[in-house]
Structures are given as structure tokens and as C-alpha cells.
Design a protein around this motif. Structure first.
Motif, PDB file in Angstrom:
ATOM      1  N   ILE A   3     -33.950  18.609 -25.132  1.00 41.51           N
ATOM      2  CA  ILE A   3     -33.315  17.483 -24.454  1.00 41.51           C
ATOM      3  C   ILE A   3     -34.341  16.834 -23.540  1.00 41.51           C
ATOM      4  O   ILE A   3     -34.939  17.501 -22.690  1.00 41.51           O
ATOM      5  CB  ILE A   3     -32.088  17.939 -23.651  1.00 41.51           C
ATOM      6  N   LEU A   4     -34.554  15.541 -23.717  1.00 43.08           N
ATOM      7  CA  LEU A   4     -35.506  14.786 -22.905  1.00 43.08           C
ATOM      8  C   LEU A   4     -34.814  14.238 -21.664  1.00 43.08           C
ATOM      9  O   LEU A   4     -33.792  13.561 -21.761  1.00 43.08           O
ATOM     10  CB  LEU A   4     -36.089  13.632 -23.735  1.00 43.08           C
ATOM     11  N   VAL A   5     -35.375  14.561 -20.486  1.00 44.03           N
ATOM     12  CA  VAL A   5     -34.846  14.062 -19.217  1.00 44.03           C
ATOM     13  C   VAL A   5     -35.850  13.072 -18.642  1.00 44.03           C
ATOM     14  O   VAL A   5     -37.023  13.417 -18.454  1.00 44.03           O
ATOM     15  CB  VAL A   5     -34.614  15.205 -18.213  1.00 44.03           C
ATOM     16  N   VAL A   6     -35.381  11.848 -18.346  1.00 42.65           N
ATOM     17  CA  VAL A   6     -36.280  10.780 -17.904  1.00 42.65           C
ATOM     18  C   VAL A   6     -35.776  10.213 -16.580  1.00 42.65           C
ATOM     19  O   VAL A   6     -34.695   9.628 -16.517  1.00 42.65           O
ATOM     20  CB  VAL A   6     -36.359   9.643 -18.943  1.00 42.65           C
ATOM     21  N   ASP A   7     -36.566  10.363 -15.533  1.00 47.91           N
ATOM     22  CA  ASP A   7     -36.215   9.820 -14.213  1.00 47.91           C
ATOM     23  C   ASP A   7     -37.472   9.846 -13.360  1.00 47.91           C
ATOM     24  O   ASP A   7     -38.256  10.794 -13.432  1.00 47.91           O
ATOM     25  CB  ASP A   7     -35.109  10.665 -13.559  1.00 47.91           C
ATOM     26  N   ASP A   8     -37.672   8.808 -12.551  1.00 46.95           N
ATOM     27  CA  ASP A   8     -38.835   8.803 -11.664  1.00 46.95           C
ATOM     28  C   ASP A   8     -38.610   9.677 -10.431  1.00 46.95           C
ATOM     29  O   ASP A   8     -39.550   9.916  -9.658  1.00 46.95           O
ATOM     30  CB  ASP A   8     -39.207   7.376 -11.256  1.00 46.95           C
ATOM     31  N   GLN A  14     -35.959  17.974 -12.204  1.00 45.65           N
ATOM     32  CA  GLN A  14     -36.016  19.433 -12.097  1.00 45.65           C
ATOM     33  C   GLN A  14     -34.615  20.036 -12.050  1.00 45.65           C
ATOM     34  O   GLN A  14     -34.357  21.093 -12.645  1.00 45.65           O
ATOM     35  CB  GLN A  14     -36.813  19.830 -10.853  1.00 45.65           C
ATOM     36  N   LEU A  15     -33.690  19.382 -11.334  1.00 41.61           N
ATOM     37  CA  LEU A  15     -32.315  19.876 -11.263  1.00 41.61           C
ATOM     38  C   LEU A  15     -31.682  19.930 -12.652  1.00 41.61           C
ATOM     39  O   LEU A  15     -31.104  20.950 -13.052  1.00 41.61           O
ATOM     40  CB  LEU A  15     -31.484  18.983 -10.341  1.00 41.61           C
ATOM     41  N   ALA A  30     -39.925  13.755 -18.466  1.00 35.88           N
ATOM     42  CA  ALA A  30     -40.708  12.519 -18.382  1.00 35.88           C
ATOM     43  C   ALA A  30     -40.321  11.806 -17.097  1.00 35.88           C
ATOM     44  O   ALA A  30     -39.157  11.821 -16.688  1.00 35.88           O
ATOM     45  CB  ALA A  30     -40.451  11.628 -19.592  1.00 35.88           C
ATOM     46  N   TYR A  31     -41.314  11.156 -16.481  1.00 38.68           N
ATOM     47  CA  TYR A  31     -41.089  10.526 -15.178  1.00 38.68           C
ATOM     48  C   TYR A  31     -41.257   9.003 -15.216  1.00 38.68           C
ATOM     49  O   TYR A  31     -41.281   8.364 -14.176  1.00 38.68           O
ATOM     50  CB  TYR A  31     -42.041  11.144 -14.148  1.00 38.68           C
ATOM     51  N   GLU A  35     -43.766   7.155 -20.590  1.00 35.38           N
ATOM     52  CA  GLU A  35     -43.950   8.566 -20.927  1.00 35.38           C
ATOM     53  C   GLU A  35     -42.818   9.051 -21.833  1.00 35.38           C
ATOM     54  O   GLU A  35     -43.039   9.843 -22.766  1.00 35.38           O
ATOM     55  CB  GLU A  35     -43.997   9.403 -19.652  1.00 35.38           C
ATOM     56  N   ALA A  36     -41.607   8.577 -21.588  1.00 36.15           N
ATOM     57  CA  ALA A  36     -40.467   8.968 -22.424  1.00 36.15           C
ATOM     58  C   ALA A  36     -40.662   8.524 -23.864  1.00 36.15           C
ATOM     59  O   ALA A  36     -40.419   9.293 -24.810  1.00 36.15           O
ATOM     60  CB  ALA A  36     -39.180   8.373 -21.860  1.00 36.15           C
TER      61      ALA A  36
END
Length: 227
Positions: A3-8, A14-15, A30-31, A35-36
Motif C-alpha cells: 500500500i502506497l502512502v503519499v503525504d508531505d 509514519q502513523l 512517498a512524501y 515520488e509517488a
């Protein structure tokens, strides 16, 4: 399953990654939007994306537009933008679900599991493998929808689920709540606008490909496929 998590916001990434691991999935982090897209292009095992909208340089909406050019991977938007118009924009662009910040990570994971069930074809086990409705042929196992001329219509997992549900029960009217509970496979906890937006997007795709109106709106009641 990845599962890809994308957030700056690194704390949010991390949560969510902790909860993803606890559910037995593998998080990919990905930040930024760029990058995503790179990670999606290089890792075919990513099964779902959790995506923030408000990111610098490349917004989540722009990421969705790029992804939807060649992929129907399930996308859950997690955003601090919470107005109905914000949600509708995300859904119209191609997101499958929309969760407002601040969020309960357990709710996000419930949405994740629901969408993964849909994309893994673990529903509708007693329904026909092939349906023919008006100008459409609907293949259950491959999730393919084709016109009479053989043109394939690209649908998201949720759009396919809605179409298959209505087409497998011709002339029956389903309310927005019924559609949500049967396609999303969870109790209806969202506004009917979520279903409305997905149905509208689905209808537009079908009419663009066939020139015909397959899904009917029964005002004040719900939706049906009439044959």
C-alpha cells in the motif's frame, strides 16, 4: 500486498504505515506527488494508494489525473479539505474514496480493506460471469466492460461494482445507501453524494463510449438499469 502512502506530512505517513503493517500489508512511503508516481511506475505490486491532496509542487488531484491515464489502482484521498465540493472534485478526478483529516486510522484501514476486497474480485460469487445489457457486455472475472463493437471501457473497481450490481438486477431500483453497502461492503456512513458522484462518472463513461443512457435515475429513490 503493498500500500502506497503519499503525504508531505511525515508524521501522518509514519502513523498510517504502522497501521498498515499491523494489518499484514507492506507500506510503501512517498512524501511528494512526483515520488509517488515514480514508485507506482517502478513497483507493480502496489495494490492501493492513500493520497493527500494538498502537497507542494504537485497536488494530489494532479497525481490522480496522471495515475488514471493508465491505471485503475484503488485510491483513497485523505485530506484536510472537507467541503462537499472538495470531495466531489476528488471523486470526479478518479479517487475511489475520501476521508477527511483529522481521521481515525482504524477507519482508514476499514476503507482500505473494503477497496482491496473489491479489486480482488471477492464479491458477487453467485452472480453470472457474463452480462449483456443494452450496448454493453460485462465480464465479471476480468472486470472488463465492452461495447457491441468491442471497445473496452476503462472503469475503476467501484464503478465496475456499481455497474455490475445494477446490471445483474435489471429494472430493480437501488438506493444510494444500498449501493454503498453492497459495493463498498461496509455500512453506509457517508453522504449519498459519494455514490452520486461515482454513478455520474460511470454514466458519463458509458454514454461517451456508446452514445446510450444505460443507467437511469429514479428521482428520490435511486438508480437502475432498465432492460
Amino acid at each position: 500486498m503493498k500500500i502506497l502512502v503519499v503525504d508531505d506530512d511525515k508524521e501522518i505517513v509514519q502513523l498510517l504505515s504502522i497501521y498498515i503493517k499491523n494489518e499484514g500489508y507492506e507500506p510503501v512511503l512517498a512524501y511528494s506527488g512526483k515520488e509517488a508516481l515514480t514508485k507506482l511506475a517502478t513497483d507493480p505490486d502496489i495494490a492501493l494508494m492513500i493520497l493527500d491532496i494538498m502537497m507542494p509542487h504537485m497536488s494530489g488531484i494532479d497525481v490522480i489525473k496522471q495515475v488514471r491515464k493508465d491505471s485503475q489502482i484503488p485510491i483513497i484521498v485523505v485530506s484536510a479539505k472537507t467541503t462537499d465540493m472538495d470531495k466531489i472534485q476528488g471523486l470526479i478526478t478518479g479517487a475511489d474514496d475520501y476521508v477527511a483529516k483529522p481521521f481515525n486510522p482504524l477507519e482508514v484501514m476499514a476503507r482500505v480493506k473494503s477497496l482491496l476486497r473489491r479489486s480482488q474480485h471477492q464479491v458477487m460469487n453467485n452472480e453470472p460471469d457474463v452480462l449483456e445489457v443494452g450496448p454493453l457486455t460485462i465480464q465479471k472475472d476480468s472486470h472488463e466492460v465492452k461495447t457491441l463493437t468491442g471497445k473496452q471501457i476503462q472503469l475503476t473497481a467501484l464503478e465496475f461494482g456499481i455497474l455490475y450490481l445494477l446490471a445483474s438486477h435489471p429494472n430493480r431500483v437501488f438506493s444510494a445507501d444500498e449501493i454503498f453497502e453492497r459495493v463498498w461492503q461496509q455500512e453506509s456512513i457517508v453522504s449519498s453524494k459519494t455514490v452520486m458522484v461515482h454513478v455520474s462518472h460511470l454514466r458519463d463513461k458509458i454514454e461517451e463510449a456508446t452514445g446510450e443512457k444505460v443507467i437511469e435515475t429514479v428521482w428520490g429513490v435511486g438508480y437502475k438499469v432498465e432492460v
